[in-house]
Write an enzyme that holds these catalytic residues in place. Structure first.
Site, PDB file in Angstrom:
ATOM      1  N   CYS A 134       2.457   5.801  10.722  1.00 48.85           N
ATOM      2  CA  CYS A 134       1.412   6.823  10.575  1.00 48.85           C
ATOM      3  C   CYS A 134       0.870   7.254  11.936  1.00 48.85           C
ATOM      4  O   CYS A 134       0.619   8.440  12.162  1.00 48.85           O
ATOM      5  CB  CYS A 134       0.299   6.311   9.682  1.00 48.85           C
ATOM      6  N   ASP A 168       9.824  -5.880  -6.299  1.00 51.24           N
ATOM      7  CA  ASP A 168       8.810  -6.612  -5.553  1.00 51.24           C
ATOM      8  C   ASP A 168       8.738  -8.022  -6.104  1.00 51.24           C
ATOM      9  O   ASP A 168       8.930  -8.243  -7.306  1.00 51.24           O
ATOM     10  CB  ASP A 168       7.438  -5.935  -5.669  1.00 51.24           C
ATOM     11  N   ARG A 190      -9.609  -1.460  15.191  1.00 51.27           N
ATOM     12  CA  ARG A 190      -9.811  -1.514  13.749  1.00 51.27           C
ATOM     13  C   ARG A 190     -11.307  -1.542  13.442  1.00 51.27           C
ATOM     14  O   ARG A 190     -12.062  -2.293  14.062  1.00 51.27           O
ATOM     15  CB  ARG A 190      -9.125  -2.744  13.156  1.00 51.27           C
ATOM     16  N   ARG A 197       0.810  -1.201   0.000  1.00 49.10           N
ATOM     17  CA  ARG A 197       0.000   0.000   0.000  1.00 49.10           C
ATOM     18  C   ARG A 197       0.855   1.269   0.000  1.00 49.10           C
ATOM     19  O   ARG A 197       0.635   2.189  -0.791  1.00 49.10           O
ATOM     20  CB  ARG A 197      -0.930   0.020   1.226  1.00 49.10           C
ATOM     21  N   ILE A 198       1.848   1.329   0.875  1.00 51.08           N
ATOM     22  CA  ILE A 198       2.682   2.537   0.983  1.00 51.08           C
ATOM     23  C   ILE A 198       3.595   2.675  -0.228  1.00 51.08           C
ATOM     24  O   ILE A 198       3.740   3.760  -0.800  1.00 51.08           O
ATOM     25  CB  ILE A 198       3.494   2.520   2.291  1.00 51.08           C
ATOM     26  N   ARG A 252      -7.313 -10.672  15.292  1.00 53.51           N
ATOM     27  CA  ARG A 252      -6.905 -10.317  13.918  1.00 53.51           C
ATOM     28  C   ARG A 252      -7.436 -11.328  12.913  1.00 53.51           C
ATOM     29  O   ARG A 252      -7.553 -11.018  11.720  1.00 53.51           O
ATOM     30  CB  ARG A 252      -5.376 -10.251  13.815  1.00 53.51           C
ATOM     31  N   THR A 266      -6.433  -3.342   7.961  1.00 52.61           N
ATOM     32  CA  THR A 266      -5.187  -3.410   7.194  1.00 52.61           C
ATOM     33  C   THR A 266      -4.983  -4.820   6.643  1.00 52.61           C
ATOM     34  O   THR A 266      -5.714  -5.755   6.971  1.00 52.61           O
ATOM     35  CB  THR A 266      -3.969  -3.041   8.066  1.00 52.61           C
ATOM     36  N   ASN A 286      -4.165   7.439   6.953  1.00 51.40           N
ATOM     37  CA  ASN A 286      -3.031   6.618   7.363  1.00 51.40           C
ATOM     38  C   ASN A 286      -2.073   6.290   6.232  1.00 51.40           C
ATOM     39  O   ASN A 286      -0.927   5.907   6.483  1.00 51.40           O
ATOM     40  CB  ASN A 286      -3.529   5.317   8.015  1.00 51.40           C
TER      41      ASN A 286
END
Length: 327
Positions: free
Chosen positions: A141, A25, A221, A3-4, A185, A170, A302
Site C-alpha cells: 500500500c 486459510d 504507527r 485483512r487484505i 513493535r 497493524t 491502506n
C-alpha cells in the site's frame, strides 16, 4: 484470508466478470465466516455468510480449504486462473510457485515479495508485464502511494526524498506490551505513536534506479485502526512554487492517473478517506515550498486503496486476454 484477503473476498464475490472459485486459510473456518460477516473497520457485510462444509454467501457456495501446503490445493481441478497469495508466507518465487505446481496459471502477491519477483505497480509499469511472467508483486500500500508521487515530482527533478508514512497500527504489533524482537513493535499499539522501520526505500529504488541512495523512509504507527498519511520531503534540483507542484497533481488526477490519484484542498482527516479507492489522496492545502525543498502530504486507505489496485490487476489481465474469467 487476513485483512487484505477478506476485503478482497467481500469486493470480488459480486464482481460481474470474476468468479471466486475457492478460499484457503488454516484458521477455524466458522471463525473465517464470522470475520467475513463482521468487520470492525468496514462494518457488517451486506450479504449473509455461513460455513457449512464450504462457505455460503447468500445461497452461493464457495469452496473452502484449510491447507498449510499450497501444493495440496486443488487449483488444477478448479481451473483457477489466478491465485491471490495473501498470506505473506509464500512471497518468493520458490514459495509462490507451489500454487503454479498445484495447477494455477498465475499468482498475484499482496506484498512486495522477494527481489526475484517482478515488482509491477499498477498505473506505473504494468504495461511492461511480459507473457512469460506467472508471478508478480503489485507492491504494498505504501509503495503504491509513493511511486506515482515520486514519478510526477521527478518530472521536474529530484535530488532526494525523505518519506514518513503515518500509518494505522497493524496485526504485526501488539495489543498490550509484550516481548517482540523489535522492542517498539512490542508496545501497546493503541496507546502510543510508534516508529517502525520499513524497507520502502528498497522497493522504490527498484522502480527508480537513478534515485538509488537518494530515498529514505520510515513509518510511524498511530492509534487508529485504518488509514494512513504519507509525508514527503522532496529536495529538488531547482526552485519551484506551491502552485507549480499542485498543478502537476491536479492534472495527473484528472488525466493519466484518474482513479489512482485524487487531489483535494478540503480540510480532510484520515476517517474521511475510509473506503476510498485511490492509492493517494493528495492534500493540496498542505503542500508547501521553501527554496528547493517541497513538502507534500497524501492520505490513503491502506486496505481499500490497495485492494483496488489488486482488482485493477485482475481486470487488466482479463481485458488484455492474459487470464480467463475465473479466479
Amino acid at each position: 484470508m487476513g485483512r487484505i484477503g477478506r476485503l478482497l473476498f467481500r469486493r470480488l464475490i459480486d464482481h460481474p466478470h470474476i468468479e471466486v472459485a475457492a478460499v484457503n486459510d488454516i484458521m477455524d473456518l466458522e471463525n473465517l465466516a464470522y470475520l467475513l460477516q463482521y468487520d470492525s473497520v468496514y462494518g457488517k457485510f451486506a450479504l449473509p455468510v455461513v460455513y457449512k462444509h464450504n462457505l455460503w454467501i447468500d445461497q452461493r457456495e464457495v469452496g473452502c480449504y484449510s491447507e498449510a501446503d499450497p501444493l495440496k490445493l486443488p487449483w488444477k481441478g478448479l481451473n483457477v486462473d489466478v491465485v491471490l497469495e495473501c498470506t505473506g508466507k509464500f512471497s518468493s518465487v520458490h514459495g509462490a510457485s507451489k500454487h503454479l505446481s498445484a495447477g494455477a496459471k498465475k499468482v498475484l502477491l499482496s506484498t512486495t515479495g522477494s527481489s526475484d519477483i517482478p515488482l509491477m505497480i499498477y498505473g506505473h509499469n504494468q504495461q511492461s508485464f511480459g507473457n512469460g511472467v506467472d508471478i508478480i508483486s503489485p507492491g504494498g500500500c505504501m509503495t503504491n502511494c509513493c511511486t506515482h508521487l515520486i514519478y510526477l515530482v521527478n518530472s521536474i527533478g529530484i535530488e532526494s526524498v525523505h518519506i514518513n508514512v503515518i500509518h494505522s497500527y497493524t496485526s504485526r504489533q501488539e495489543l498490550v506490551d509484550a516481548p517482540h524482537h523489535d522492542f517498539r513493535r512490542g508496545r501497546a499499539a493503541a496507546e502510543s505513536i510508534i516508529p517502525v522501520p520499513v524497507d520502502l526505500e528498497t522497493s522504490l529504488e527498484r522502480l527508480f534506479f537513478p534515485l538509488k541512495n537518494k530515498i529514505a523512509a520510515v513509518t510511524t504507527r498511530v492509534p487508529v485502526a485504518n488509514g494512513a498519511l504519507a509525508d514527503f520531503t522532496f529536495q529538488m534540483k531547482e526552485e519551484v512554487t506551491t502552485e507549480q507542484i499542485n498543478a502537476l497533481f491536479k492534472k495527473a488526477a484528472l488525466t493519466e492517473y484518474k482513479g489512482i490519484i485524487e487531489y483535494t484542498e478540503h480540510p480532510i482527516v484520515s476517517l474521511d478517506i475510509k473506503s476510498n479507492e485511490h492509492s493517494a489522496i493528495i492534500d493540496g492545502a498542505l503542500t508547501s515550498v521553501v527554496g528547493k525543498q517541497v513538502k507534500v502530504f497524501a492520505f490513503f486507505d491502506n486496505e481499500y486503496g490497495y485492494t483496488s489496485r489488486i482488482i485493477d490487476w485482475l481486470n487488466y489481465w482479463r481485458i488484455s486476454g492474459k487470464s480467463e474469467k475465473q479466479l
